[in-house]
Design a protein around this motif. Structure first.
Motif, PDB file in Angstrom:
ATOM      1  N   PRO A 137       0.787  -1.244   0.000  1.00  0.00           N
ATOM      2  CA  PRO A 137       0.000   0.000   0.000  1.00  0.00           C
ATOM      3  C   PRO A 137       0.815   1.289   0.000  1.00  0.00           C
ATOM      4  CG  PRO A 137      -0.195  -1.130   2.111  1.00  0.00           C
ATOM      5  CD  PRO A 137       0.561  -2.039   1.201  1.00  0.00           C
ATOM      6  N   TYR A 138       2.104   1.212   0.300  1.00  0.00           N
ATOM      7  CA  TYR A 138       2.937   2.420   0.278  1.00  0.00           C
ATOM      8  C   TYR A 138       3.614   2.623  -1.077  1.00  0.00           C
ATOM      9  CZ  TYR A 138       2.203   2.985   5.248  1.00  0.00           C
ATOM     10  OH  TYR A 138       1.617   3.189   6.477  1.00  0.00           O
ATOM     11  N   SER A 139       3.323   1.743  -2.038  1.00  0.00           N
ATOM     12  CA  SER A 139       3.993   1.825  -3.341  1.00  0.00           C
ATOM     13  C   SER A 139       3.365   2.863  -4.274  1.00  0.00           C
ATOM     14  CB  SER A 139       3.983   0.453  -4.023  1.00  0.00           C
ATOM     15  OG  SER A 139       2.660   0.076  -4.369  1.00  0.00           O
ATOM     16  N   GLU A 140       2.226   3.385  -3.900  1.00  0.00           N
ATOM     17  CA  GLU A 140       1.554   4.411  -4.708  1.00  0.00           C
ATOM     18  C   GLU A 140       1.176   5.584  -3.818  1.00  0.00           C
ATOM     19  OE1 GLU A 140       1.060   4.774  -7.909  1.00  0.00           O
ATOM     20  OE2 GLU A 140       1.612   2.794  -8.628  1.00  0.00           O
ATOM     21  N   SER A 141       0.948   6.720  -4.455  1.00  0.00           N
ATOM     22  CA  SER A 141       0.639   7.960  -3.739  1.00  0.00           C
ATOM     23  C   SER A 141      -0.870   8.168  -3.630  1.00  0.00           C
ATOM     24  CB  SER A 141       1.251   9.144  -4.500  1.00  0.00           C
ATOM     25  OG  SER A 141       0.716  10.354  -4.045  1.00  0.00           O
ATOM     26  N   CYS A 142      -1.342   8.240  -2.399  1.00  0.00           N
ATOM     27  CA  CYS A 142      -2.757   8.578  -2.166  1.00  0.00           C
ATOM     28  C   CYS A 142      -3.062   9.961  -2.742  1.00  0.00           C
ATOM     29  CB  CYS A 142      -3.047   8.606  -0.667  1.00  0.00           C
ATOM     30  SG  CYS A 142      -3.999   7.247  -0.048  1.00  0.00           S
TER      31      CYS A 142
END
Length: 195
Positions: A137-142
């Motif tokens: 889940p930290y591999s893309e930017s919210c």
């Protein structure tokens, strides 16, 4: 200023703000976009822009056109800087589907069919990202996807004509962006709870 012009200007600003860090990452070498994916997204976004113009989207279609130009720039930079060049069979399927929208539009003389095909292709392109975010889940930017969800809402509000041909693409992509933000947030909260 009309509300169409206001929301179009807002969507254009969000487009530029959203793409800036990504372009900066490519130029610094920290981001290596997949050349084939960005090439497909460039072609789909540009064709949707022209279909929206034909269907009366007016000033509300301009942010989609700007996205098409910026996406094309990213595809060119990915090619020139030798980004991710791995091409799978699924990539070729997406390309064929994207290109099939043009003869479909020509044969039916209806921009709606082109937009439907292109929207489906773009939504299928989210599949690998959803799978990746579920595992990491930290591999893309919210923030990136949240910004584009807002941008697409502004595009819908900016459209001068509301029809399936003008609304489907920005609405569907906006919903996909919201779903991705929720999945990222859920994955991060799940990770924090287990820590």
């Amino acid at each position: 200023m009309s509300h169409h012009a206001f929301f179009s200007a807002l969507a254009m600003a969000l487009t530029l703000v959203g793409f800036y860090p990504y372009l900066r990452g490519i130029l610094s070498g920290s981001t290596r976009p997949h050349v084939f994916s960005w090439g497909i997204w460039a072609s789909t976004t540009l064709v949707v822009f022209f279909a929206q113009i034909e269907a009366g989207g007016g000033i509300g279609a301009w942010p989609i056109g700007a996205s098409g130009v910026l996406t094309t720039l990213i595809a060119v930079l990915a090619w020139r800087r030798r980004g991710d060049m791995s091409i799978t069979r699924a990539d070729w399927v997406f390309l064929v589907l994207a290109l099939s929208s043009l003869p479909l539009w020509y044969l039916t003389d209806d921009a709606t069919w082109a937009v439907v095909v292109l929207t489906v292709v773009d939504l299928l392109g989210f599949g690998p990202t959803f799978r990746k975010v579920r595992a990491a889940p930290y591999s893309e930017s919210c923030g990136f996807y949240g910004l584009f969800a807002l941008r697409n809402a502004a595009v819908v509000l900016a459209l001068e004509q509301h029809s399936l041909a003008t609304v489907l693409f920005p609405a569907a992509i906006g919903v996909a962006c919201v779903a991705l933000v929720l999945l990222i947030a859920w994955g991060r909260s799940r990770g924090a709870a287990s820590a």
